[in-house]
Design a protein around this motif. Structure first.
Motif, PDB file in Angstrom:
ATOM      1  N   ASN A   1      10.575 -91.163 -17.996  1.00 42.86           N
ATOM      2  CA  ASN A   1       9.146 -91.381 -18.167  1.00 42.86           C
ATOM      3  C   ASN A   1       8.438 -90.116 -17.692  1.00 42.86           C
ATOM      4  OD1 ASN A   1       6.449 -92.153 -18.023  1.00 42.86           O
ATOM      5  ND2 ASN A   1       6.986 -94.258 -17.506  1.00 42.86           N
TER       6      ASN A   1
ATOM      7  N   ASP B   1       5.320 -89.294 -17.825  1.00 43.64           N
ATOM      8  CA  ASP B   1       4.005 -89.490 -17.208  1.00 43.64           C
ATOM      9  C   ASP B   1       4.099 -89.878 -15.741  1.00 43.64           C
ATOM     10  OD1 ASP B   1       2.762 -88.919 -19.607  1.00 43.64           O
ATOM     11  OD2 ASP B   1       2.698 -91.024 -20.225  1.00 43.64           O
ATOM     12  N   ARG B   2       5.222 -90.437 -15.334  1.00 44.09           N
ATOM     13  CA  ARG B   2       5.474 -90.847 -13.960  1.00 44.09           C
ATOM     14  C   ARG B   2       4.331 -91.651 -13.348  1.00 44.09           C
ATOM     15  NH1 ARG B   2       9.291 -86.573 -10.939  1.00 44.09           N
ATOM     16  NH2 ARG B   2      10.710 -86.298 -12.641  1.00 44.09           N
ATOM     17  N   PRO B   3       4.009 -92.797 -13.933  1.00 41.73           N
ATOM     18  CA  PRO B   3       2.934 -93.610 -13.356  1.00 41.73           C
ATOM     19  C   PRO B   3       3.363 -94.257 -12.039  1.00 41.73           C
ATOM     20  CG  PRO B   3       3.998 -94.803 -15.123  1.00 41.73           C
ATOM     21  CD  PRO B   3       4.604 -93.415 -15.103  1.00 41.73           C
TER      22      PRO B   3
ATOM     23  N   ARG C   1       6.639 -93.517  -7.914  1.00 41.57           N
ATOM     24  CA  ARG C   1       6.331 -93.371  -9.334  1.00 41.57           C
ATOM     25  C   ARG C   1       7.567 -93.683 -10.167  1.00 41.57           C
ATOM     26  NH1 ARG C   1       4.372 -87.337  -8.724  1.00 41.57           N
ATOM     27  NH2 ARG C   1       6.515 -87.391  -8.073  1.00 41.57           N
TER      28      ARG C   1
END
Length: 182
Positions: free
Chosen positions: A39, A41-43, A156
């Motif tokens: 991922n 975006d590493r939310p 994250r």
């Protein structure tokens, strides 16, 4: 064949020290973790509360500072039954101050059934954590089981795997070593 050998060799011997803490996703994919999707975006993961059988309250914030392999499962899930022993071996061999396997039974999973499931599959070193109303699963967009989410030290999401995997395999261990490298 040669390509697979080279990727696996690179995975086994690790990345250049200049890239410590970075994961070579292509090598992991080439070495067998084909369903593991990074991922970019590493939310941040939500701090939704979940419980334990004694009624204690927990959240993913409890693990901040550690790399976490968060696994959603259920007692009725056949692929979960196949996967759980490898998660147990990974926790036994690599769990500690820097890394933790966190397994959360989502949905209706009575503690007695979880105990029976763990006994039948030989699981001895994984926590019994519950998400009975599936709030954590919903907040993380979990639509089926099993689902595993890799979380970095800052809380994250860095990767996700939908379906089961052999988490005790060398490619999986190498991903964890790369994530915990300082």
């Amino acid at each position: 064949m040669l390509r697979s050998f080279l990727l696996y060799t690179a995975l086994v011997f690790g990345a250049n020290a200049a890239f410590a803490g970075e994961v070579d996703w292509a090598a992991a994919h080439g070495a067998g973790l084909v369903k593991l999707v990074p991922n970019e975006d590493r939310p941040a993961v939500p701090d939704t509360e979940f419980t334990d059988p004694e009624g204690g309250s927990h959240s993913l914030a409890d693990y901040r500072g550690k790399v976490v392999l968060l696994n959603f499962w259920a007692t009725w899930c056949a692929p979960c039954r196949e996967e759980m022993p490898s998660l147990d071996r990974l926790q036994t061999d690599m769990g500690g101050e820097d890394f933790q396997v966190v397994t959360v039974a989502t949905g209706r999973n009575p503690p007695a059934k979880i105990d029976k499931f763990f006994e039948e599959t030989g699981v001895r070193n994984l926590p019994v954590l519950l998400d009975p109303k599936q709030q954590l699963a919903r907040d993380l967009g979990v639509l089926g089981l099993p689902v595993t989410v890799l979380i970095d030290r800052e809380g994250r999401e860095v990767a996700r795997l939908i379906g089961d995997a052999d988490w005790a395999s060398e490619p999986a261990r190498q991903v964890i070593r790369q994530m915990t490298a300082d």
